[in-house]
Enzyme design. Structure first.
Site, PDB file in Angstrom:
ATOM      1  N   ASP A  12       0.867  -1.171   0.000  1.00  0.00           N
ATOM      2  CA  ASP A  12       0.000   0.000   0.000  1.00  0.00           C
ATOM      3  C   ASP A  12       0.911   1.230   0.000  1.00  0.00           C
ATOM      4  O   ASP A  12       1.622   1.484   0.978  1.00  0.00           O
ATOM      5  CB  ASP A  12      -0.878  -0.037   1.257  1.00  0.00           C
ATOM      6  CG  ASP A  12      -1.769   1.177   1.418  1.00  0.00           C
ATOM      7  OD1 ASP A  12      -1.671   2.134   0.618  1.00  0.00           O
ATOM      8  OD2 ASP A  12      -2.568   1.175   2.373  1.00  0.00           O
ATOM      9  N   ILE A  13       0.867   1.982  -1.072  1.00  0.00           N
ATOM     10  CA  ILE A  13       1.777   3.134  -1.209  1.00  0.00           C
ATOM     11  C   ILE A  13       1.556   4.167  -0.105  1.00  0.00           C
ATOM     12  O   ILE A  13       2.479   4.888   0.253  1.00  0.00           O
ATOM     13  CB  ILE A  13       1.657   3.760  -2.619  1.00  0.00           C
ATOM     14  CG1 ILE A  13       2.888   4.628  -2.910  1.00  0.00           C
ATOM     15  CG2 ILE A  13       0.346   4.522  -2.773  1.00  0.00           C
ATOM     16  CD1 ILE A  13       3.047   5.003  -4.365  1.00  0.00           C
ATOM     17  N   ASN A  26      -5.660  12.923 -10.690  1.00  0.00           N
ATOM     18  CA  ASN A  26      -6.355  13.441 -11.863  1.00  0.00           C
ATOM     19  C   ASN A  26      -5.986  14.920 -11.963  1.00  0.00           C
ATOM     20  O   ASN A  26      -5.375  15.486 -11.051  1.00  0.00           O
ATOM     21  CB  ASN A  26      -7.867  13.186 -11.797  1.00  0.00           C
ATOM     22  CG  ASN A  26      -8.516  13.864 -10.619  1.00  0.00           C
ATOM     23  OD1 ASN A  26      -8.329  15.062 -10.396  1.00  0.00           O
ATOM     24  ND2 ASN A  26      -9.291  13.120  -9.846  1.00  0.00           N
ATOM     25  N   GLY A  34      -9.159   5.076  -6.833  1.00  0.00           N
ATOM     26  CA  GLY A  34      -7.909   4.333  -6.912  1.00  0.00           C
ATOM     27  C   GLY A  34      -6.837   4.874  -5.983  1.00  0.00           C
ATOM     28  O   GLY A  34      -7.097   5.231  -4.832  1.00  0.00           O
ATOM     29  N   VAL A  35      -5.610   4.936  -6.505  1.00  0.00           N
ATOM     30  CA  VAL A  35      -4.459   5.418  -5.733  1.00  0.00           C
ATOM     31  C   VAL A  35      -4.711   6.845  -5.237  1.00  0.00           C
ATOM     32  O   VAL A  35      -4.442   7.163  -4.082  1.00  0.00           O
ATOM     33  CB  VAL A  35      -3.168   5.362  -6.580  1.00  0.00           C
ATOM     34  CG1 VAL A  35      -2.017   6.060  -5.886  1.00  0.00           C
ATOM     35  CG2 VAL A  35      -2.803   3.921  -6.890  1.00  0.00           C
ATOM     36  N   ASP A  36      -5.235   7.678  -6.103  1.00  0.00           N
ATOM     37  CA  ASP A  36      -5.492   9.084  -5.750  1.00  0.00           C
ATOM     38  C   ASP A  36      -6.425   9.184  -4.542  1.00  0.00           C
ATOM     39  O   ASP A  36      -6.142   9.894  -3.575  1.00  0.00           O
ATOM     40  CB  ASP A  36      -6.101   9.794  -6.965  1.00  0.00           C
ATOM     41  CG  ASP A  36      -6.180  11.296  -6.832  1.00  0.00           C
ATOM     42  OD1 ASP A  36      -5.429  11.887  -6.031  1.00  0.00           O
ATOM     43  OD2 ASP A  36      -6.985  11.899  -7.572  1.00  0.00           O
ATOM     44  N   SER A 124      -1.523   5.036 -14.447  1.00  0.00           N
ATOM     45  CA  SER A 124      -2.400   4.796 -15.601  1.00  0.00           C
ATOM     46  C   SER A 124      -2.807   3.342 -15.815  1.00  0.00           C
ATOM     47  O   SER A 124      -3.544   3.042 -16.747  1.00  0.00           O
ATOM     48  CB  SER A 124      -1.825   5.376 -16.904  1.00  0.00           C
ATOM     49  OG  SER A 124      -1.881   6.783 -16.879  1.00  0.00           O
ATOM     50  N   GLY A 126      -4.669   1.558 -13.855  1.00  0.00           N
ATOM     51  CA  GLY A 126      -5.980   1.284 -13.264  1.00  0.00           C
ATOM     52  C   GLY A 126      -7.105   1.734 -14.172  1.00  0.00           C
ATOM     53  O   GLY A 126      -7.212   1.300 -15.317  1.00  0.00           O
ATOM     54  N   TYR A 128      -7.487   4.218 -15.883  1.00  0.00           N
ATOM     55  CA  TYR A 128      -7.099   4.906 -17.116  1.00  0.00           C
ATOM     56  C   TYR A 128      -6.781   3.940 -18.250  1.00  0.00           C
ATOM     57  O   TYR A 128      -6.437   4.346 -19.348  1.00  0.00           O
ATOM     58  CB  TYR A 128      -5.927   5.857 -16.864  1.00  0.00           C
ATOM     59  CG  TYR A 128      -6.345   7.188 -16.242  1.00  0.00           C
ATOM     60  CD1 TYR A 128      -7.637   7.407 -15.759  1.00  0.00           C
ATOM     61  CD2 TYR A 128      -5.448   8.228 -16.148  1.00  0.00           C
ATOM     62  CE1 TYR A 128      -8.005   8.620 -15.197  1.00  0.00           C
ATOM     63  CE2 TYR A 128      -5.814   9.450 -15.591  1.00  0.00           C
ATOM     64  CZ  TYR A 128      -7.092   9.631 -15.118  1.00  0.00           C
ATOM     65  OH  TYR A 128      -7.460  10.843 -14.572  1.00  0.00           O
TER      66      TYR A 128
END
Length: 180
Positions: A12-13, A26, A34-36, A124, A126, A128
């Site tokens: 997990d980042i 984004n 997602g990550v964001d 990108s 995920g 995207y």
């Protein structure tokens, strides 16, 4: 100083203990999925406030695809969050050079702010729509090329923190000497 050490890890980042983590943001910088979304949720309101200030001042139109900008970490265990916007394959953004910039632009920012170790997600890969194997090839090639073109840059470790075993395998297969 030797070449940058490239690591691939499952994890997990948001819990990476590095100087900087890269957010697959984004263009609004105001959070998303997602990550964001995970980074914004873990960082808390300070990150959103700093992103809103960036939008109000220096990035009124948002962050362009391939560019990068650093903020503080909020409640995250790192020192900085470096935001980059990946190309959206579903929207026709299929240029591999643009995807590569999502790895080199954050490294430029990391070198500028003094981040010696940086953690990246599979930008990108995920929602995207980019194939994770293609992202791995582009990310690793871009990182190696950037490292070679910037002697004395100060970035010692680039860690690709992957959320799934499949993504980890794609990066590990690409990073192995037999596929280089």
């Amino acid at each position: 100083m030797g070449p940058v050490e490239i690591q691939t890890v499952l994890g997990d980042i948001t819990s990476a203990h590095v100087d900087a983590i890269v957010n697959a943001a984004n263009s609004t910088l105001l959070g998303g999925g997602g990550v964001d979304g995970a980074i914004h949720a873990a960082a808390g309101p300070a990150l959103l406030a700093e992103c809103r200030e960036l939008r109000r001042t220096v990035l009124p139109a948002g962050l362009p695809v391939g560019d990068a900008v650093a903020t503080g970490p909020g409640r995250l265990p790192c020192r900085w969050v470096i935001h980059t916007v990946g190309p959206n394959r579903h929207a026709g953004q299929t240029d591999r050079a643009l995807l590569a910039r999502c790895f080199t632009s954050p490294l430029d920012v990391a070198a500028k702010i003094g981040a010696a170790n940086v953690a990246f997600p599979a930008v990108s890969a995920g929602v995207y729509g980019w194939d994770v194997h293609e992202v791995a090839r582009v990310a690793l090639a871009a990182t190696r090329a950037w490292d070679g073109a910037h002697p004395g840059h100060g970035v010692d470790v680039v860690q690709f923190v992957l959320f799934s075993a499949g993504a980890l395998a794609a990066f590990q297969d690409t990073a192995s000497p037999r596929s280089a």
